[in-house]
Design a protein around this motif. Structure first.
Motif, PDB file in Angstrom:
ATOM      1  N   SER A  12      57.638 -16.536 -45.630  1.00  0.00           N
ATOM      2  CA  SER A  12      57.886 -15.528 -44.591  1.00  0.00           C
ATOM      3  C   SER A  12      56.650 -14.691 -44.302  1.00  0.00           C
ATOM      4  N   GLU A  13      55.881 -14.376 -45.332  1.00  0.00           N
ATOM      5  CA  GLU A  13      54.677 -13.566 -45.144  1.00  0.00           C
ATOM      6  C   GLU A  13      53.666 -14.291 -44.261  1.00  0.00           C
ATOM      7  N   GLN A  14      53.529 -15.600 -44.453  1.00  0.00           N
ATOM      8  CA  GLN A  14      52.603 -16.370 -43.622  1.00  0.00           C
ATOM      9  C   GLN A  14      53.069 -16.408 -42.172  1.00  0.00           C
ATOM     10  N   VAL A  15      54.359 -16.559 -41.964  1.00  0.00           N
ATOM     11  CA  VAL A  15      54.895 -16.590 -40.601  1.00  0.00           C
ATOM     12  C   VAL A  15      54.640 -15.249 -39.917  1.00  0.00           C
ATOM     13  N   ALA A  16      54.854 -14.162 -40.619  1.00  0.00           N
ATOM     14  CA  ALA A  16      54.620 -12.845 -40.033  1.00  0.00           C
ATOM     15  C   ALA A  16      53.155 -12.672 -39.642  1.00  0.00           C
ATOM     16  N   GLU A  17      52.238 -13.079 -40.504  1.00  0.00           N
ATOM     17  CA  GLU A  17      50.809 -12.976 -40.197  1.00  0.00           C
ATOM     18  C   GLU A  17      50.433 -13.915 -39.057  1.00  0.00           C
ATOM     19  N   LEU A  18      51.003 -15.102 -39.053  1.00  0.00           N
ATOM     20  CA  LEU A  18      50.737 -16.075 -37.995  1.00  0.00           C
ATOM     21  C   LEU A  18      51.156 -15.521 -36.643  1.00  0.00           C
ATOM     22  N   ARG A  19      52.293 -14.899 -36.583  1.00  0.00           N
ATOM     23  CA  ARG A  19      52.791 -14.349 -35.318  1.00  0.00           C
ATOM     24  C   ARG A  19      51.948 -13.172 -34.843  1.00  0.00           C
ATOM     25  N   LYS A  20      51.263 -12.497 -35.779  1.00  0.00           N
ATOM     26  CA  LYS A  20      50.329 -11.439 -35.384  1.00  0.00           C
ATOM     27  C   LYS A  20      49.083 -12.038 -34.727  1.00  0.00           C
ATOM     28  N   LEU A  21      48.732 -13.259 -35.123  1.00  0.00           N
ATOM     29  CA  LEU A  21      47.514 -13.903 -34.640  1.00  0.00           C
ATOM     30  C   LEU A  21      47.683 -14.613 -33.307  1.00  0.00           C
ATOM     31  N   THR A  22      48.896 -15.108 -33.026  1.00  0.00           N
ATOM     32  CA  THR A  22      49.066 -15.928 -31.834  1.00  0.00           C
ATOM     33  C   THR A  22      50.497 -15.898 -31.322  1.00  0.00           C
ATOM     34  N   ASP A  23      50.614 -16.097 -30.022  1.00  0.00           N
ATOM     35  CA  ASP A  23      51.928 -16.291 -29.410  1.00  0.00           C
ATOM     36  C   ASP A  23      52.269 -17.774 -29.370  1.00  0.00           C
ATOM     37  N   ASN A  24      51.268 -18.621 -29.601  1.00  0.00           N
ATOM     38  CA  ASN A  24      51.449 -20.067 -29.540  1.00  0.00           C
ATOM     39  C   ASN A  24      51.350 -20.635 -30.959  1.00  0.00           C
ATOM     40  N   VAL A  25      52.416 -20.485 -31.723  1.00  0.00           N
ATOM     41  CA  VAL A  25      52.421 -20.939 -33.116  1.00  0.00           C
ATOM     42  C   VAL A  25      52.209 -22.442 -33.186  1.00  0.00           C
ATOM     43  N   SER A  26      52.849 -23.198 -32.321  1.00  0.00           N
ATOM     44  CA  SER A  26      52.695 -24.652 -32.343  1.00  0.00           C
ATOM     45  C   SER A  26      51.244 -25.055 -32.110  1.00  0.00           C
ATOM     46  N   GLY A  27      50.605 -24.452 -31.131  1.00  0.00           N
ATOM     47  CA  GLY A  27      49.210 -24.756 -30.848  1.00  0.00           C
ATOM     48  C   GLY A  27      48.294 -24.376 -31.999  1.00  0.00           C
ATOM     49  N   TYR A  28      48.548 -23.233 -32.597  1.00  0.00           N
ATOM     50  CA  TYR A  28      47.748 -22.760 -33.723  1.00  0.00           C
ATOM     51  C   TYR A  28      47.875 -23.717 -34.913  1.00  0.00           C
ATOM     52  N   VAL A  29      49.110 -24.099 -35.213  1.00  0.00           N
ATOM     53  CA  VAL A  29      49.348 -25.019 -36.330  1.00  0.00           C
ATOM     54  C   VAL A  29      48.753 -26.392 -36.023  1.00  0.00           C
ATOM     55  N   ALA A  30      48.887 -26.869 -34.782  1.00  0.00           N
ATOM     56  CA  ALA A  30      48.326 -28.162 -34.415  1.00  0.00           C
ATOM     57  C   ALA A  30      46.810 -28.174 -34.602  1.00  0.00           C
ATOM     58  N   GLU A  31      46.132 -27.091 -34.202  1.00  0.00           N
ATOM     59  CA  GLU A  31      44.682 -27.018 -34.379  1.00  0.00           C
ATOM     60  C   GLU A  31      44.317 -26.954 -35.858  1.00  0.00           C
ATOM     61  N   ALA A  32      45.084 -26.225 -36.653  1.00  0.00           N
ATOM     62  CA  ALA A  32      44.817 -26.156 -38.097  1.00  0.00           C
ATOM     63  C   ALA A  32      44.987 -27.529 -38.750  1.00  0.00           C
ATOM     64  N   VAL A  33      46.009 -28.259 -38.340  1.00  0.00           N
ATOM     65  CA  VAL A  33      46.232 -29.601 -38.882  1.00  0.00           C
ATOM     66  C   VAL A  33      45.105 -30.537 -38.450  1.00  0.00           C
ATOM     67  N   ALA A  34      44.699 -30.472 -37.184  1.00  0.00           N
ATOM     68  CA  ALA A  34      43.602 -31.315 -36.700  1.00  0.00           C
ATOM     69  C   ALA A  34      42.322 -31.022 -37.472  1.00  0.00           C
ATOM     70  N   ARG A  35      42.042 -29.747 -37.718  1.00  0.00           N
ATOM     71  CA  ARG A  35      40.850 -29.354 -38.474  1.00  0.00           C
ATOM     72  C   ARG A  35      40.912 -29.900 -39.896  1.00  0.00           C
ATOM     73  N   GLN A  36      42.060 -29.821 -40.522  1.00  0.00           N
ATOM     74  CA  GLN A  36      42.218 -30.327 -41.889  1.00  0.00           C
ATOM     75  C   GLN A  36      42.068 -31.847 -41.935  1.00  0.00           C
ATOM     76  N   ILE A  37      42.602 -32.543 -40.938  1.00  0.00           N
ATOM     77  CA  ILE A  37      42.447 -33.998 -40.877  1.00  0.00           C
ATOM     78  C   ILE A  37      40.971 -34.362 -40.738  1.00  0.00           C
ATOM     79  N   ARG A  38      40.244 -33.671 -39.834  1.00  0.00           N
ATOM     80  CA  ARG A  38      38.807 -33.938 -39.681  1.00  0.00           C
ATOM     81  C   ARG A  38      38.071 -33.689 -40.996  1.00  0.00           C
ATOM     82  N   HIS A  39      38.412 -32.618 -41.672  1.00  0.00           N
ATOM     83  CA  HIS A  39      37.794 -32.279 -42.958  1.00  0.00           C
ATOM     84  C   HIS A  39      38.045 -33.387 -43.985  1.00  0.00           C
ATOM     85  N   GLN A  40      39.276 -33.865 -44.059  1.00  0.00           N
ATOM     86  CA  GLN A  40      39.634 -34.925 -45.000  1.00  0.00           C
ATOM     87  C   GLN A  40      38.896 -36.220 -44.681  1.00  0.00           C
TER      88      GLN A  40
END
Length: 82
Positions: free
Chosen positions: A13-41
């Motif tokens: 819940s704490e992560q969701v609350a912080e995430l919502r402070k950072l963006t209105d587009n949670v799906s887009g934010y998470v998609a970019e984080a996943v893409a970045r992690q895949i590139r890193h891997q």
């Protein structure tokens, strides 16, 4: 536009609350984080494969790479805050 698939992700819940402070587009934010992690891997996999075939990177090669990434002219010091 690429196709999408709806999934359910459970986060603390704490992560969701912080995430919502950072963006209105949670799906887009998470998609970019996943893409970045895949590139890193994938990059890590490529580097390990290269070292397996050619041997470990030398200190000089690592210094040159850091200079290119961080703009430090080979000093070995990072210019970012990390």
């Amino acid at each position: 536009m690429s196709s999408t698939t709806r999934i359910t992700v459970t986060l603390p819940s704490e992560q969701v609350a912080e995430l919502r402070k950072l963006t209105d587009n949670v799906s887009g934010y998470v998609a970019e984080a996943v893409a970045r992690q895949i590139r890193h891997q994938l990059l890590g996999d490529d580097l390990r494969r290269y070292e397996g075939e050619h041997g470990n990177f030398t200190d000089e090669e690592l210094a040159e790479a850091r200079a290119k990434i961080f703009g430090t002219a080979g000093t070995g010091q990072r210019t970012d805050a990390a």
